[in-house]
Motif scaffolding. Structure first.
Motif, short mmCIF file in Angstrom:
data_model
loop_
_atom_site.label_atom_id
_atom_site.label_comp_id
_atom_site.label_asym_id
_atom_site.label_seq_id
_atom_site.Cartn_x
_atom_site.Cartn_y
_atom_site.Cartn_z
N THR A 1 9.97 17.00 -20.08
CA THR A 1 11.29 16.86 -19.50
C THR A 1 12.21 17.96 -20.00
O THR A 1 12.04 18.47 -21.11
CB THR A 1 11.92 15.48 -19.83
N PHE A 2 13.20 18.31 -19.15
CA PHE A 2 14.07 19.44 -19.44
C PHE A 2 15.51 19.09 -19.11
O PHE A 2 15.79 18.32 -18.19
CB PHE A 2 13.65 20.66 -18.62
N ALA A 3 16.43 19.71 -19.84
CA ALA A 3 17.85 19.46 -19.64
C ALA A 3 18.42 20.27 -18.49
O ALA A 3 19.48 19.94 -17.96
CB ALA A 3 18.63 19.76 -20.92
N ALA B 1 17.32 13.47 -18.04
CA ALA B 1 16.66 14.76 -17.85
C ALA B 1 17.02 15.34 -16.48
O ALA B 1 17.14 14.61 -15.50
CB ALA B 1 15.14 14.60 -17.96
N GLN B 2 17.19 16.63 -16.42
CA GLN B 2 17.46 17.30 -15.15
C GLN B 2 16.17 17.48 -14.34
O GLN B 2 16.20 17.49 -13.11
CB GLN B 2 18.11 18.67 -15.38
N GLY C 1 12.30 25.21 -24.21
CA GLY C 1 13.30 24.27 -24.70
C GLY C 1 13.16 22.86 -24.17
O GLY C 1 14.16 22.15 -24.04
N ALA C 2 11.95 22.44 -23.89
CA ALA C 2 11.73 21.08 -23.38
C ALA C 2 12.25 20.04 -24.36
O ALA C 2 12.11 20.19 -25.58
CB ALA C 2 10.25 20.86 -23.12
N ASP C 3 12.85 18.98 -23.83
CA ASP C 3 13.32 17.88 -24.68
C ASP C 3 12.15 17.01 -25.13
O ASP C 3 12.18 16.42 -26.21
CB ASP C 3 14.33 17.02 -23.92
N LEU C 4 11.13 16.91 -24.27
CA LEU C 4 9.96 16.08 -24.57
C LEU C 4 8.73 16.73 -23.99
O LEU C 4 8.75 17.22 -22.84
CB LEU C 4 10.12 14.68 -23.95
#
Length: 465
Positions: free
Chosen positions: A230-232, A277-278, A307-310
């Motif tokens: 997931t990404f912002a 997540a975006q 820069g992935a959040d997860l």
């Protein structure tokens, strides 16, 4: 029904038998349209169910003689109105021609009739350790004839390509009833024009496909490895897509969903997805064993670098299928919110993030929910507009948003359709994409093969005048 129509219907019944011809309006209306909610559709005078190439020949000879339009149709899973009926015409349903005629392990090919369901072919060749890769979302009920007519793709396109990449040869009944055979059974062959590729993707406007010789591949490994990230921001997602291309990693799937889809899926599946997540990426490697683990490890590195959040990966097939289920549920989840108008735009892979953000802006502009899902690995996006079909204003805004999305895709160097086709829904847009010279060549080919214009009229390219 006029006396003239009655006459040719009687001729049809004599040629095919009463069980193969239907004129009851309660029956014919069921074959008037495909899955495209907003595409125009007429009412057929007759629906016919041929059981053989000879039957198709009989229908086309009669139609040519009487000047009756014919619309070829498979299971009706299309999304652009390509198999929508024409008023007073014949809708030819090819689902009874459903035999897998041959599977050759030595030559890695299968010979099939057009009514074979995509999944049925997959199951038939699996026993020989083989695999037919094209996998449209409707693979468990769409027919191969429809896949051929639309040049269908699917989730595995990033690694395995689309339908046309697996077509070695065709049997096609032309508008006047002549039977044409194209291609060959050999791996290589360049004798003459490539007529096979001409018919693949022609949406039934040039001929009726009655048999196909399809290339197969060895079955992939049964121990795939799956990743979710997931990404912002959309930009981070786009960075991963570009990095995958430049790094040489070739996953068997690389799928994306935007925030709207993530939240809709989470509401439906209660899957504990990151609702803030975006974007969410799902990737899979079917390379097998250590090779699959290495591919996913590299994908993990690329996601983390962006820069992935997860980032989470699993070699457990059951858990992997659950992760993929979230992506496959995106469209059904959006359908729970209202009527949907599903678009199909492909853009260069370097513009995926820009396209997603552009669709978000269009959503705000027209005051409608628009969820974007798609095949990130090849840039084929499926923006889905949600609206109230009973509200005239929302219907109008949905069509305006649909056009705005197509305009966005073209402005990014993309195309108005990556795999769903043109049909009636995008026929006016085709000329804008391909230009006047190409449009004229399209019409010349149509006129050469179907001079009376009886095959699927009004679809793909508009006739002169």
């Amino acid at each position: 029904m006029t006396a003239l129509t009655t006459a040719w219907v009687e001729d049809l019944t004599t040629a095919l038998g009463p069980d193969a011809v239907r004129t009851d309006p309660d029956v014919t209306v069921a074959y008037a349209r495909d899955q495209a909610l907003m595409a125009e559709a007429g009412t057929p005078a007759a629906v016919v169910f041929p059981g053989s190439t000879g039957d198709v020949v009989a229908v086309m000879e009669l139609a040519s003689r009487h000047g009756v339009p014919v619309v070829p149709r498979g299971a009706g899973s299309g999304l652009v109105g390509a198999s929508n009926a024409v008023d007073g015409g014949i809708t030819m349903v090819l689902t009874r021609m459903d035999a897998v005629l041959e599977v050759s392990a030595a030559d890695r090919l299968a010979v099939v009739q057009p009514g074979v369901v995509n999944k049925a072919l997959r199951d038939a060749v699996a026993a020989a350790g083989l695999f037919y890769p094209p996998d449209p979302a409707s693979y468990d009920w769409c027919t191969l004839g429809g896949n051929l007519a639309m040049n269908s793709g699917g989730l595995c396109c990033v690694k395995y390509g689309v339908t046309t990449d697996y077509v070695l040869g065709l049997e096609v009944v032309l508008a006047d009833g002549r039977v044409l055979r194209t291609g060959r059974r050999t791996v290589k062959g360049v004798a003459g024009y490539d007529l096979t590729r001409l018919f693949v993707g022609s949406e039934g406007t040039l001929g009726v496909i009655t048999e196909a010789t399809l290339a197969l591949r060895p079955a992939p490994a049964t121990d795939p490895v799956t990743l979710v990230a997931t990404f912002a921001t959309s930009a981070q997602t786009g960075q991963v897509v570009e990095s995958v291309v430049t790094s040489g990693v070739v996953p068997s799937m690389l799928e994306v969903m935007d925030r709207t889809c993530i939240r809709a899926v989470d509401d439906m599946l209660r899957a504990d997805l990151d609702r803030d997540a975006q974007a969410l990426l799902v990737a899979r490697s079917d390379a097998g064993g250590a090779a699959a683990l290495a591919e996913i490890a590299e994908l993990t590195r690329l996601c983390e670098a962006a820069g992935a959040d997860l980032v989470h990966s699993t070699a457990d097939p059951a858990e992997g299928d659950l992760l993929l289920a979230a992506r496959r549920a995106a469209l059904p989840a959006l359908e729970r919110l209202g009527s949907v108008l599903l678009d199909d735009v492909a853009v260069p892979r370097s513009r995926v993030a820009t396209f997603i953000d552009g669709c978000d802006a269009i959503s705000s502009q027209y005051g409608l929910v628009i969820g974007v899902m798609g095949h990130a690995g090849d840039g084929n996006m499926h923006p889905t507009i949600v609206f109230d079909a009973t509200d005239a204003d929302q219907r109008a805004r949905a069509l305006e948003a649909f056009d705005a999305i197509l305009e966005l895709g073209l402005s990014l160097g993309g195309t108005i359709t990556g795999e769903h086709g043109v049909g009636t829904l995008k026929a006016d847009w085709l000329a804008r994409e391909i230009g006047p010279v190409s449009a004229d060549v399209h019409r010349s080919i149509k006129d050469a093969l179907d001079p009376a214009g009886i095959l699927n009229p009004g679809k793909v390219v508009r006739r002169r005048g």
